[in-house]
Scaffold this motif. Structure first.
Motif, PDB file in Angstrom:
ATOM      1  N   ARG A 172      29.600  12.752  -6.369  1.00  8.06           N
ATOM      2  CA  ARG A 172      29.194  12.662  -7.644  1.00  8.06           C
ATOM      3  C   ARG A 172      27.945  12.357  -8.082  1.00  8.06           C
ATOM      4  NH1 ARG A 172      31.560   8.982 -10.950  1.00  8.06           N
ATOM      5  NH2 ARG A 172      31.926   7.524  -9.456  1.00  8.06           N
ATOM      6  N   PHE A 173      27.360  11.443  -7.100  1.00  9.87           N
ATOM      7  CA  PHE A 173      25.956  10.845  -7.124  1.00  9.87           C
ATOM      8  C   PHE A 173      25.133  11.669  -5.977  1.00  9.87           C
ATOM      9  CE2 PHE A 173      26.692   6.518  -9.404  1.00  9.87           C
ATOM     10  CZ  PHE A 173      27.548   7.246 -10.302  1.00  9.87           C
ATOM     11  N   THR A 174      23.733  11.780  -6.027  1.00 10.31           N
ATOM     12  CA  THR A 174      22.903  12.127  -5.310  1.00 10.31           C
ATOM     13  C   THR A 174      21.661  11.219  -5.421  1.00 10.31           C
ATOM     14  OG1 THR A 174      23.615  14.372  -5.373  1.00 10.31           O
ATOM     15  CG2 THR A 174      21.709  14.219  -4.361  1.00 10.31           C
ATOM     16  N   ILE A 175      21.143  10.726  -4.393  1.00 18.37           N
ATOM     17  CA  ILE A 175      20.087  10.016  -4.023  1.00 18.37           C
ATOM     18  C   ILE A 175      18.797  10.944  -3.338  1.00 18.37           C
ATOM     19  CG2 ILE A 175      20.540   8.859  -1.840  1.00 18.37           C
ATOM     20  CD1 ILE A 175      19.247   6.232  -3.051  1.00 18.37           C
ATOM     21  N   SER A 176      17.786  10.736  -3.930  1.00 22.60           N
ATOM     22  CA  SER A 176      16.654  11.262  -3.145  1.00 22.60           C
ATOM     23  C   SER A 176      15.358  10.523  -3.395  1.00 22.60           C
ATOM     24  CB  SER A 176      16.247  12.714  -4.038  1.00 22.60           C
ATOM     25  OG  SER A 176      16.296  12.544  -5.427  1.00 22.60           O
ATOM     26  N   GLY A 177      14.375  10.995  -2.636  1.00 17.96           N
ATOM     27  CA  GLY A 177      13.341  10.130  -2.632  1.00 17.96           C
ATOM     28  C   GLY A 177      11.831  10.945  -2.390  1.00 17.96           C
ATOM     29  N   ASP A 178      10.767  10.227  -3.010  1.00 19.51           N
ATOM     30  CA  ASP A 178       9.420  10.757  -2.621  1.00 19.51           C
ATOM     31  C   ASP A 178       8.689   9.736  -1.812  1.00 19.51           C
ATOM     32  OD1 ASP A 178       6.964  11.638  -2.946  1.00 19.51           O
ATOM     33  OD2 ASP A 178       7.183  12.496  -4.659  1.00 19.51           O
ATOM     34  N   ASN A 179       8.630  10.147  -0.636  1.00 23.29           N
ATOM     35  CA  ASN A 179       7.811   8.686   0.012  1.00 23.29           C
ATOM     36  C   ASN A 179       6.466   8.701  -0.348  1.00 23.29           C
ATOM     37  OD1 ASN A 179      10.165   8.623   1.381  1.00 23.29           O
ATOM     38  ND2 ASN A 179       9.341   9.372   3.626  1.00 23.29           N
ATOM     39  N   ALA A 180       5.720   9.638  -0.492  1.00 19.66           N
ATOM     40  CA  ALA A 180       4.436   9.586  -1.137  1.00 19.66           C
ATOM     41  C   ALA A 180       4.196   8.840  -2.490  1.00 19.66           C
ATOM     42  CB  ALA A 180       3.617  10.948  -1.326  1.00 19.66           C
ATOM     43  N   LYS A 181       5.169   9.026  -3.341  1.00 15.40           N
ATOM     44  CA  LYS A 181       5.203   8.151  -4.652  1.00 15.40           C
ATOM     45  C   LYS A 181       5.869   7.035  -4.459  1.00 15.40           C
ATOM     46  CE  LYS A 181       4.804  12.308  -7.298  1.00 15.40           C
ATOM     47  NZ  LYS A 181       5.316  13.167  -8.659  1.00 15.40           N
ATOM     48  N   LYS A 182       6.650   6.804  -3.264  1.00 12.04           N
ATOM     49  CA  LYS A 182       7.484   5.530  -3.153  1.00 12.04           C
ATOM     50  C   LYS A 182       8.382   5.296  -4.270  1.00 12.04           C
ATOM     51  CE  LYS A 182       4.233   3.475   0.144  1.00 12.04           C
ATOM     52  NZ  LYS A 182       3.386   2.516   0.419  1.00 12.04           N
ATOM     53  N   THR A 183       8.917   6.370  -4.664  1.00 12.65           N
ATOM     54  CA  THR A 183       9.964   6.430  -5.669  1.00 12.65           C
ATOM     55  C   THR A 183      11.269   7.211  -5.312  1.00 12.65           C
ATOM     56  OG1 THR A 183       8.085   7.228  -7.282  1.00 12.65           O
ATOM     57  CG2 THR A 183      10.376   7.696  -8.106  1.00 12.65           C
ATOM     58  N   VAL A 184      12.314   6.662  -5.849  1.00 12.77           N
ATOM     59  CA  VAL A 184      13.880   6.907  -5.615  1.00 12.77           C
ATOM     60  C   VAL A 184      14.613   7.260  -6.730  1.00 12.77           C
ATOM     61  CG1 VAL A 184      14.762   4.583  -5.540  1.00 12.77           C
ATOM     62  CG2 VAL A 184      15.824   6.404  -4.231  1.00 12.77           C
ATOM     63  N   TYR A 185      15.335   8.339  -6.794  1.00 15.56           N
ATOM     64  CA  TYR A 185      16.064   8.792  -7.828  1.00 15.56           C
ATOM     65  C   TYR A 185      17.549   8.734  -7.618  1.00 15.56           C
ATOM     66  CZ  TYR A 185      11.401  10.853  -8.514  1.00 15.56           C
ATOM     67  OH  TYR A 185      10.081  11.078  -8.799  1.00 15.56           O
ATOM     68  N   LEU A 186      18.449   8.565  -8.557  1.00 16.46           N
ATOM     69  CA  LEU A 186      19.762   8.825  -8.353  1.00 16.46           C
ATOM     70  C   LEU A 186      20.302   9.568  -9.556  1.00 16.46           C
ATOM     71  CD1 LEU A 186      22.203   7.573  -6.879  1.00 16.46           C
ATOM     72  CD2 LEU A 186      22.490   5.969  -8.678  1.00 16.46           C
ATOM     73  N   GLN A 187      20.732  10.826  -9.019  1.00 21.45           N
ATOM     74  CA  GLN A 187      21.383  11.568 -10.154  1.00 21.45           C
ATOM     75  C   GLN A 187      22.745  11.341 -10.168  1.00 21.45           C
ATOM     76  OE1 GLN A 187      20.144  14.200 -11.945  1.00 21.45           O
ATOM     77  NE2 GLN A 187      22.258  14.450 -12.778  1.00 21.45           N
ATOM     78  N   MET A 188      23.249  11.020 -11.270  1.00 26.01           N
ATOM     79  CA  MET A 188      24.741  10.521 -11.262  1.00 26.01           C
ATOM     80  C   MET A 188      25.480  11.718 -12.287  1.00 26.01           C
ATOM     81  SD  MET A 188      24.230   6.679 -12.210  1.00 26.01           S
ATOM     82  CE  MET A 188      23.364   6.635 -13.380  1.00 26.01           C
ATOM     83  N   ASN A 189      26.359  12.296 -11.691  1.00 24.07           N
ATOM     84  CA  ASN A 189      27.336  13.134 -12.410  1.00 24.07           C
ATOM     85  C   ASN A 189      28.755  12.897 -12.489  1.00 24.07           C
ATOM     86  OD1 ASN A 189      24.839  14.895 -12.602  1.00 24.07           O
ATOM     87  ND2 ASN A 189      25.270  15.944 -10.646  1.00 24.07           N
ATOM     88  N   SER A 190      29.351  13.569 -13.456  1.00 29.71           N
ATOM     89  CA  SER A 190      31.095  13.352 -13.692  1.00 29.71           C
ATOM     90  C   SER A 190      31.187  11.773 -13.618  1.00 29.71           C
ATOM     91  CB  SER A 190      31.609  13.720 -12.490  1.00 29.71           C
ATOM     92  OG  SER A 190      31.512  15.235 -12.168  1.00 29.71           O
ATOM     93  N   LEU A 191      30.456  11.014 -14.642  1.00 26.66           N
ATOM     94  CA  LEU A 191      30.413   9.634 -14.719  1.00 26.66           C
ATOM     95  C   LEU A 191      31.864   9.136 -15.358  1.00 26.66           C
ATOM     96  CD1 LEU A 191      26.619   9.078 -15.675  1.00 26.66           C
ATOM     97  CD2 LEU A 191      27.679   7.643 -13.936  1.00 26.66           C
TER      98      LEU A 191
END
Length: 120
Positions: free
Chosen positions: A68-87
């Protein structure tokens, strides 16, 4: 001073989606990214791991969010995302961003938290 700033929380109906973002600042050029991730804490409960991603892209998820959830990141920007579906209502919690940065030794940092509420 390293700071983690989260965004993207809010109120969503069951079955809906949200995307959390967390950006790190103040790491400079010397600190490398070891890993970033998300933890959550519901009222009266301990803070639990949701998902993490290493600087090399290896991910780890709590069983309750797999698929349901997907984590991704951008090392250059030192940013992380969490896509949360079917909450689900049980996903309601304060979500905290975590980052481990350092040189030969890593240091643990936390964001201030963002509220996610799943309710009809």
């Amino acid at each position: 001073q390293v700071q983690l700033v989260e965004s993207g929380g809010g109120l969503v109906q069951p079955g809906g989606s949200l995307r959390l973002s967390c950006a790190a600042s103040g790491t400079g050029t010397a600190f490398r990214l070891y890993a970033m991730g998300w933890y959550r804490q519901a009222p009266g409960k301990q803070r639990d791991l949701v998902a993490t991603i290493t600087g090399g892209g290896t991910t780890n998820y709590a069983d309750s969010v797999k698929g349901r959830f997907t984590i991704s990141g951008d090392n250059a920007k030192k940013t992380v995302y969490l896509q949360m579906n079917s909450l689900k209502p049980e996903d309601t919690a304060v979500y905290y961003c975590n980052g481990r940065f350092g040189t030969t030794v890593s240091y643990n940092y936390w964001g201030q938290g963002t509220q996610v509420t799943v309710s009809s």
